[in-house]
Design a protein around this motif. Structure first.
Motif, PDB file in Angstrom:
ATOM      1  N   LEU A   1      -8.397   0.196  -3.068  1.00 17.67           N
ATOM      2  CA  LEU A   1      -7.759  -1.124  -3.187  1.00 17.67           C
ATOM      3  C   LEU A   1      -8.765  -2.226  -2.877  1.00 17.67           C
TER       4      LEU A   1
ATOM      5  N   PHE B   1      -0.117  -6.150  -3.285  1.00 19.07           N
ATOM      6  CA  PHE B   1      -1.159  -6.047  -4.312  1.00 19.07           C
ATOM      7  C   PHE B   1      -0.526  -6.179  -5.689  1.00 19.07           C
TER       8      PHE B   1
ATOM      9  N   MET C   1       1.299   4.290  -2.903  1.00 23.56           N
ATOM     10  CA  MET C   1       1.128   5.728  -2.650  1.00 23.56           C
ATOM     11  C   MET C   1       2.356   6.509  -3.113  1.00 23.56           C
TER      12      MET C   1
ATOM     13  N   GLU D   1       7.244  -8.049  10.135  1.00 22.89           N
ATOM     14  CA  GLU D   1       5.921  -7.590   9.676  1.00 22.89           C
ATOM     15  C   GLU D   1       5.323  -8.496   8.616  1.00 22.89           C
TER      16      GLU D   1
ATOM     17  N   GLY E   1       0.811  -1.222   0.000  1.00 20.86           N
ATOM     18  CA  GLY E   1       0.000   0.000   0.000  1.00 20.86           C
ATOM     19  C   GLY E   1       0.842   1.268   0.000  1.00 20.86           C
ATOM     20  N   TYR E   2       1.852   1.308   0.891  1.00 25.49           N
ATOM     21  CA  TYR E   2       2.673   2.521   0.996  1.00 25.49           C
ATOM     22  C   TYR E   2       3.476   2.747  -0.291  1.00 25.49           C
TER      23      TYR E   2
ATOM     24  N   PRO F   1      -4.642   7.428   3.414  1.00 26.66           N
ATOM     25  CA  PRO F   1      -4.904   5.997   3.623  1.00 26.66           C
ATOM     26  C   PRO F   1      -6.363   5.586   3.402  1.00 26.66           C
TER      27      PRO F   1
ATOM     28  N   ARG G   1       2.987  -8.236   5.493  1.00 26.41           N
ATOM     29  CA  ARG G   1       2.470  -7.178   4.607  1.00 26.41           C
ATOM     30  C   ARG G   1       1.671  -7.760   3.468  1.00 26.41           C
ATOM     31  N   ARG G   2       0.739  -6.947   3.008  1.00 31.33           N
ATOM     32  CA  ARG G   2      -0.107  -7.386   1.900  1.00 31.33           C
ATOM     33  C   ARG G   2       0.462  -6.829   0.600  1.00 31.33           C
TER      34      ARG G   2
ATOM     35  N   PHE H   1      -0.451 -12.098   1.201  1.00 31.75           N
ATOM     36  CA  PHE H   1       0.405 -11.696   2.325  1.00 31.75           C
ATOM     37  C   PHE H   1       1.807 -12.237   2.120  1.00 31.75           C
TER      38      PHE H   1
ATOM     39  N   TYR I   1      -6.995   2.740   0.565  1.00 31.22           N
ATOM     40  CA  TYR I   1      -7.422   1.370   0.896  1.00 31.22           C
ATOM     41  C   TYR I   1      -8.866   1.090   0.508  1.00 31.22           C
TER      42      TYR I   1
END
Lengths: 166, 117
Positions: B59, B83, B37, B78, B33-34, B52, B80-81, B72, B56
């Motif tokens: 998404l 995409f 962005m 961590e 996600g980050y 955010p 993390r997902r 994942f 999201y």
């Protein structure tokens, strides 16, 4: 363990506006991004930090409303009535958030209007519409005496529309 | 998923600006996600910066429509997902790009845009 800053506590609170499905799926990642964006904004100065904070909260509220009303995404429901309603609602929320003074005026006007209408309706209901709290209230009469021009008293049965001269 | 393979990419058009930006950011490979962005900010030179909530929400919708895959994976401690574009997502992104290109050609034809702009 360091205490959570107020900005993050508010963010976490606002996350509760989303459905639990959405919150559990993305809440932690959204919080991470929020933290990183805030840290970047802090480096640019106080004004940028405050702007970032306000913008992030407003965005969160608007997207939570959208998520709540459209629910899980569908492939073919893009133009459904439900989706249109959600878009309108999101647009209204964003407009209000952009113009807080207008928002406050609308809320105040609606509040006063609804309050006044409710008060008048309650009064009319109790004083006129609702029957008196006695059995056979329609048979109730009021007796009184009226002095006529000739000096005689007249008993009146106002509810029956008749009078008796004495 | 069988039903989705028969869905025409054109039925998703026009995409919202945010959806198209996300699909564009994922054309070269999967991202978190980050990263998505940051990539959008880099590509638009900071003109588009997704908060955010918007990011999201978009998404989630794209995953639900079958345009993105989400998986994942672990980065250190961590989870993390990641995409990435699904085959349908790639087709929809291409169809949207073609649609926008048509509009640009039309704008050039009426000299709204200069040649080469």
């Amino acid at each position: 363990m360091r205490p959570l800053p107020a900005s993050e506590r508010v963010f976490r609170f606002l996350l509760c506006l989303y459905s639990s499905r959405f919150r559990h799926a993305y809440g932690a990642e959204m919080e991470q991004i929020f933290r990183r964006r805030l840290s970047r904004a802090r480096d640019r100065g106080t004004a940028a930090f405050v702007y970032e904070l306000a913008h992030a909260y407003a965005d969160l509220i608007a997207s939570a409303i959208s998520e709540r009303f459209t629910g899980p995404p569908h492939t073919t429901a893009r133009d459904s009535m439900h989706a249109t309603f959600a878009r309108d609602l999101r647009f209204a929320a964003r407009t209000f958030l952009r113009r807080p003074a207008f928002f406050a005026t609308v809320v105040l006007t609606l509040g006063l209007g609804i309050g006044a209408a409710t008060a008048i309706a309650s009064l009319v209901d109790v004083a006129i519409l609702r029957p008196l709290p006695y059995p056979n209230a329609y048979r109730l009469v009021a007796l009184g005496k009226i002095r006529s021009s000739s000096g005689r008293y007249r008993s009146q049965l106002p509810f029956c529309g008749s009078s008796v001269t004495t | 998923m069988a039903a989705r393979s028969s869905v025409s990419p054109n039925s998703f058009l026009p995409l919202t600006a945010v959806s198209f930006e996300i699909l564009l950011a994922l054309v070269e490979g999967g991202r978190h996600g980050y990263d998505i962005m940051l990539e959008i900010e880099r590509r638009t030179e900071g003109r588009v910066s997704l908060n955010p909530g918007t990011l999201y929400r978009a998404l989630d919708r794209l995953v639900g429509q079958g345009l993105l895959d989400a998986a994942f994976h672990r980065v250190g401690e961590e989870r993390r997902r990641l995409f990435s574009l699904s085959p349908l997502g790639s087709a929809v992104a291409a169809a949207e790009a073609e649609r926008l290109a048509d509009q640009v050609r039309a704008a050039r034809a009426v000299r709204l845009l200069k040649r080469g702009a």
